[in-house]
Design an enzyme around this catalytic site. Structure first.
Site, PDB file in Angstrom:
ATOM      1  N   HIS A  79       3.028  -6.710  -1.252  1.00 36.27           N
ATOM      2  CA  HIS A  79       4.072  -7.188  -2.151  1.00 36.27           C
ATOM      3  C   HIS A  79       3.445  -8.024  -3.262  1.00 36.27           C
ATOM      4  O   HIS A  79       2.349  -8.562  -3.116  1.00 36.27           O
ATOM      5  CB  HIS A  79       5.100  -8.008  -1.386  1.00 36.27           C
ATOM      6  CG  HIS A  79       5.950  -7.178  -0.476  1.00 36.27           C
ATOM      7  ND1 HIS A  79       7.027  -7.685   0.187  1.00 36.27           N
ATOM      8  CD2 HIS A  79       5.875  -5.863  -0.127  1.00 36.27           C
ATOM      9  CE1 HIS A  79       7.595  -6.727   0.910  1.00 36.27           C
ATOM     10  NE2 HIS A  79       6.901  -5.618   0.734  1.00 36.27           N
ATOM     11  N   GLU A  81       4.159 -10.981  -4.359  1.00 37.89           N
ATOM     12  CA  GLU A  81       3.932 -12.369  -3.958  1.00 37.89           C
ATOM     13  C   GLU A  81       2.637 -12.488  -3.159  1.00 37.89           C
ATOM     14  O   GLU A  81       1.834 -13.401  -3.379  1.00 37.89           O
ATOM     15  CB  GLU A  81       5.084 -12.900  -3.091  1.00 37.89           C
ATOM     16  CG  GLU A  81       6.453 -12.773  -3.696  1.00 37.89           C
ATOM     17  CD  GLU A  81       7.189 -11.502  -3.269  1.00 37.89           C
ATOM     18  OE1 GLU A  81       8.398 -11.599  -3.008  1.00 37.89           O
ATOM     19  OE2 GLU A  81       6.560 -10.428  -3.215  1.00 37.89           O
ATOM     20  N   CYS A 107      10.774 -11.286   0.681  1.00 33.88           N
ATOM     21  CA  CYS A 107      11.114 -10.882   2.046  1.00 33.88           C
ATOM     22  C   CYS A 107      10.647 -11.990   2.997  1.00 33.88           C
ATOM     23  O   CYS A 107       9.991 -12.952   2.570  1.00 33.88           O
ATOM     24  CB  CYS A 107      10.440  -9.553   2.391  1.00 33.88           C
ATOM     25  SG  CYS A 107       8.643  -9.679   2.558  1.00 33.88           S
ATOM     26  N   CYS A 110       6.728 -12.490   3.036  1.00 34.46           N
ATOM     27  CA  CYS A 110       6.237 -13.211   1.856  1.00 34.46           C
ATOM     28  C   CYS A 110       6.689 -14.663   1.881  1.00 34.46           C
ATOM     29  O   CYS A 110       5.945 -15.554   1.462  1.00 34.46           O
ATOM     30  CB  CYS A 110       6.685 -12.514   0.573  1.00 34.46           C
ATOM     31  SG  CYS A 110       5.805 -10.950   0.291  1.00 34.46           S
TER      32      CYS A 110
END
Length: 150
Positions: A79, A81, A107, A110
């Site tokens: 992801h 992040e 999410c 993260c």
């Protein structure tokens, strides 16, 4: 007293302008992603300086294809992040008390990284389909701000 509250007002206004600008930059950064289903960008900012950036994609050295033949995201795609946080970890910068600007709400995986990295604020524009990451961030007293794109 009035001058102090006036300064706070202008300070808040200035911060809102900066938040929107950094989010717009994260949206542009998302365009670097090779993912077809969803492109997400992230910027880590501390003391008005960008200290890291990231977008969703495969690990370094892997093929630049996020989805398999059935258009399902491959399990090893990172992801935005996570990319920004791991990138700052390899630098001489610290994410402690930084702000993370991300085009989609984090999410839960993260969110755990954000908490452990000492990030103080998360500003995002789009809601992810599941809000457990946001709930965890709030529980950890991370400031969360949802700013929809204008």
């Amino acid at each position: 007293m009035m001058a102090q509250s006036q300064n706070l007002f202008f300070s808040d206004k200035k911060q809102q302008v900066l938040d929107r600008r950094y989010l717009a930059m994260a949206a542009i950064w998302a365009q670097n992603s090779y993912c077809k289903r969803r492109q997400v960008g992230a910027l880590l900012v501390k003391d008005k300086m960008i200290i890291s950036d990231g977008y969703n994609g495969t690990p370094s050295g892997f093929e630049n294809e996020c989805e398999d033949d059935q258009n399902v995201t491959k399990p090893y795609v990172l992801h935005a992040e996570a990319n920004a946080i791991t990138k700052v970890a390899r630098s001489n910068n610290s994410s402690d008390r930084a702000t993370l600007y991300v085009t989609s709400s984090p999410c839960i995986e993260c969110a755990k990284l954000i908490i452990q990295a000492g990030i103080a604020r998360v500003v995002f524009s789009d809601n992810y389909r599941i809000d457990d990451g946001i709930k965890l961030l709030k529980r950890a007293k991370v400031e969360v701000l949802h700013l929809e794109e204008e």
